[in-house]
Scaffold this motif. Structure first.
Motif, PDB file in Angstrom:
ATOM      1  N   TYR A 151    -104.082  26.349  -3.752  1.00 39.68           N
ATOM      2  CA  TYR A 151    -104.027  25.079  -2.959  1.00 39.68           C
ATOM      3  C   TYR A 151    -102.457  24.827  -2.696  1.00 39.68           C
ATOM      4  CZ  TYR A 151    -109.050  23.899  -2.693  1.00 39.68           C
ATOM      5  OH  TYR A 151    -110.454  24.067  -2.693  1.00 39.68           O
TER       6      TYR A 151
ATOM      7  N   GLN B  79    -100.400  21.298  -1.756  1.00 38.73           N
ATOM      8  CA  GLN B  79    -100.506  19.919  -1.742  1.00 38.73           C
ATOM      9  C   GLN B  79     -99.174  19.117  -1.265  1.00 38.73           C
ATOM     10  OE1 GLN B  79    -101.903  17.450  -5.062  1.00 38.73           O
ATOM     11  NE2 GLN B  79    -102.629  15.875  -3.926  1.00 38.73           N
TER      12      GLN B  79
ATOM     13  N   LYS C 195     -98.954  12.657  -1.150  1.00 35.57           N
ATOM     14  CA  LYS C 195    -100.061  11.819  -0.686  1.00 35.57           C
ATOM     15  C   LYS C 195    -100.981  12.224   0.208  1.00 35.57           C
ATOM     16  CE  LYS C 195     -96.609   7.795  -1.562  1.00 35.57           C
ATOM     17  NZ  LYS C 195     -96.049   6.639  -0.985  1.00 35.57           N
ATOM     18  N   LYS C 196    -101.145  13.557   0.000  1.00 36.22           N
ATOM     19  CA  LYS C 196    -102.126  14.224   0.863  1.00 36.22           C
ATOM     20  C   LYS C 196    -103.204  14.930   0.182  1.00 36.22           C
ATOM     21  CE  LYS C 196    -100.342  13.015   4.972  1.00 36.22           C
ATOM     22  NZ  LYS C 196    -100.749  12.285   5.766  1.00 36.22           N
ATOM     23  N   PRO C 197    -104.316  15.212   0.727  1.00 35.93           N
ATOM     24  CA  PRO C 197    -105.164  16.066  -0.082  1.00 35.93           C
ATOM     25  C   PRO C 197    -104.748  17.398  -0.081  1.00 35.93           C
ATOM     26  CG  PRO C 197    -105.931  15.488   2.205  1.00 35.93           C
ATOM     27  CD  PRO C 197    -104.960  14.957   2.094  1.00 35.93           C
ATOM     28  N   PRO C 198    -105.203  18.352  -1.003  1.00 36.09           N
ATOM     29  CA  PRO C 198    -105.099  19.778  -1.283  1.00 36.09           C
ATOM     30  C   PRO C 198    -105.420  20.428  -0.076  1.00 36.09           C
ATOM     31  CG  PRO C 198    -105.787  18.829  -3.239  1.00 36.09           C
ATOM     32  CD  PRO C 198    -106.020  17.596  -2.333  1.00 36.09           C
TER      33      PRO C 198
ATOM     34  N   LEU D 213    -106.496  24.458   1.165  1.00 36.69           N
ATOM     35  CA  LEU D 213    -106.721  25.808   0.662  1.00 36.69           C
ATOM     36  C   LEU D 213    -105.955  26.639   1.283  1.00 36.69           C
ATOM     37  CD1 LEU D 213    -108.845  27.399  -1.205  1.00 36.69           C
ATOM     38  CD2 LEU D 213    -110.040  27.682   0.818  1.00 36.69           C
TER      39      LEU D 213
ATOM     40  N   LEU E  89     -96.463  20.827  -3.834  1.00 37.89           N
ATOM     41  CA  LEU E  89     -97.090  20.971  -5.129  1.00 37.89           C
ATOM     42  C   LEU E  89     -97.989  22.127  -4.893  1.00 37.89           C
ATOM     43  CD1 LEU E  89     -97.500  20.025  -7.968  1.00 37.89           C
ATOM     44  CD2 LEU E  89     -99.296  18.552  -7.410  1.00 37.89           C
TER      45      LEU E  89
ATOM     46  N   LEU F 145    -100.942  23.993  -6.416  1.00 38.43           N
ATOM     47  CA  LEU F 145    -102.250  23.992  -7.365  1.00 38.43           C
ATOM     48  C   LEU F 145    -102.972  25.312  -7.449  1.00 38.43           C
ATOM     49  CD1 LEU F 145    -103.315  20.485  -6.264  1.00 38.43           C
ATOM     50  CD2 LEU F 145    -102.237  21.092  -8.611  1.00 38.43           C
TER      51      LEU F 145
ATOM     52  N   GLY G 138    -100.144  22.416 -11.585  1.00 36.01           N
ATOM     53  CA  GLY G 138     -99.381  22.531 -10.509  1.00 36.01           C
ATOM     54  C   GLY G 138     -98.033  23.022 -10.712  1.00 36.01           C
TER      55      GLY G 138
ATOM     56  N   ARG H 151     -94.504  22.339  -8.985  1.00 32.05           N
ATOM     57  CA  ARG H 151     -93.652  21.582  -7.981  1.00 32.05           C
ATOM     58  C   ARG H 151     -92.556  22.538  -7.471  1.00 32.05           C
ATOM     59  NH1 ARG H 151     -94.679  17.754  -4.956  1.00 32.05           N
ATOM     60  NH2 ARG H 151     -95.727  16.540  -6.870  1.00 32.05           N
TER      61      ARG H 151
ATOM     62  N   LEU I   2    -104.548   8.551  -7.682  1.00 32.97           N
ATOM     63  CA  LEU I   2    -104.665   8.906  -6.486  1.00 32.97           C
ATOM     64  C   LEU I   2    -106.161   9.604  -6.722  1.00 32.97           C
ATOM     65  CD1 LEU I   2    -103.994   9.175  -3.613  1.00 32.97           C
ATOM     66  CD2 LEU I   2    -102.976  11.332  -4.104  1.00 32.97           C
TER      67      LEU I   2
ATOM     68  N   PHE J 246    -109.727  11.684  -5.177  1.00 35.43           N
ATOM     69  CA  PHE J 246    -110.130  12.048  -4.097  1.00 35.43           C
ATOM     70  C   PHE J 246    -111.608  12.455  -4.040  1.00 35.43           C
ATOM     71  CE2 PHE J 246    -106.474  13.470  -1.850  1.00 35.43           C
ATOM     72  CZ  PHE J 246    -105.354  13.704  -3.035  1.00 35.43           C
TER      73      PHE J 246
ATOM     74  N   GLY K 220    -111.708  14.669   1.054  1.00 36.21           N
ATOM     75  CA  GLY K 220    -111.272  13.587   1.633  1.00 36.21           C
ATOM     76  C   GLY K 220    -109.786  13.089   1.707  1.00 36.21           C
ATOM     77  N   GLY K 221    -109.329  12.188   2.474  1.00 34.78           N
ATOM     78  CA  GLY K 221    -107.848  12.258   2.529  1.00 34.78           C
ATOM     79  C   GLY K 221    -107.132  11.599   1.409  1.00 34.78           C
TER      80      GLY K 221
END
Lengths: 115, 114
Positions: free
Chosen positions: A35, A37, A40-43, A45, A88, A90, A109, A111, B88, B90, B105-106
């Protein structure tokens, strides 16, 4: 052993460099994932390996090249990256890919910073 | 495709107060729902999952989540928040219509203040 281990933890590379990210698990999981990332965002794929075969490639640029040498190891080879690839990265694993029952185990992860 | 949504970017709560982090889902068939937590510069840690059975699922670190089919929700809860819960969070669903992928989700940032 209930962990997914990723190395290195931090990596700074130039746009002309070649580097590799490594991921290892000894839980007997047969599915492994990469993944990406952003902060501040979701991973998101990138790749899925199921029983050591690439099963999903989410339209990732060819400058990212995954490799699964055996059931415990997953590599991500990097070449000619762009600064926007800084993120990052993952790695995750699960019992198998076909079943919805199992969640994923994530590594801490790598970085990556591309300069 | 199946999906989850987290309507709040950030939740602020005082230490010792109860906390709720919201998640709604959109799935066809039976949902397989998960909550993960991520601390700064770390990977995602599994908290709990709902597959079938009791609607109230108990997980790690005193967290629990309630599956509500009529409201298509899977909110994460904790009776008494700790400053160390700041992270955070999820919500995720395994999408059986998309190769059983885990779709996130976000994310919601939880801030617990002393």
């Amino acid at each position: 052993d209930t962990e997914v281990t990723q190395t290195p933890k931090h990596l700074v590379m130039g746009m002309t460099n070649k580097k590799s990210l490594k991921c290892e698990q000894h839980m007997g999981h047969r599915a492994m994932y990469w993944y990406k990332q952003k902060a501040k965002k979701p991973p998101e794929l990138m790749f899925v390996y199921s029983y050591e075969k690439l099963s999903i490639n989410e339209s990732v640029p060819s400058r990212f090249s995954p490799e699964c040498p055996n059931s415990s190891l997953l590599n991500l080879h990097l070449h000619a990256l762009q600064p926007e690839d800084s993120a990052l990265y993952l790695c995750a694993s699960s019992q198998d890919h076909a079943s919805s029952y199992y969640g994923y185990t994530f590594g801490s992860g790598t970085r990556l910073t591309v300069v | 495709a199946q999906s989850v949504a987290q309507p709040e970017d950030q939740v602020n709560v005082a230490e010792g107060n109860p906390l709720t982090v919201k998640c709604t889902y959109s799935v066809s068939g039976n949902p397989y729902l998960f909550w993960y937590v991520q601390y700064p510069n770390r990977g995602l840690q599994f908290l709990l999952k709902y597959i079938t059975g009791d609607n109230l699922v108990k997980g790690s670190y005193g967290f629990e989540a309630e599956f509500n089919k009529s409201q298509t929700s899977f909110h994460l809860k904790k009776p008494s928040a700790l400053v160390s819960d700041s992270a955070l969070y999820f919500c995720a669903v395994r999408d059986s219509n998309a190769g059983n992928m885990l779709t996130f989700g976000g994310g919601t940032r939880l801030m617990v203040k002393p």
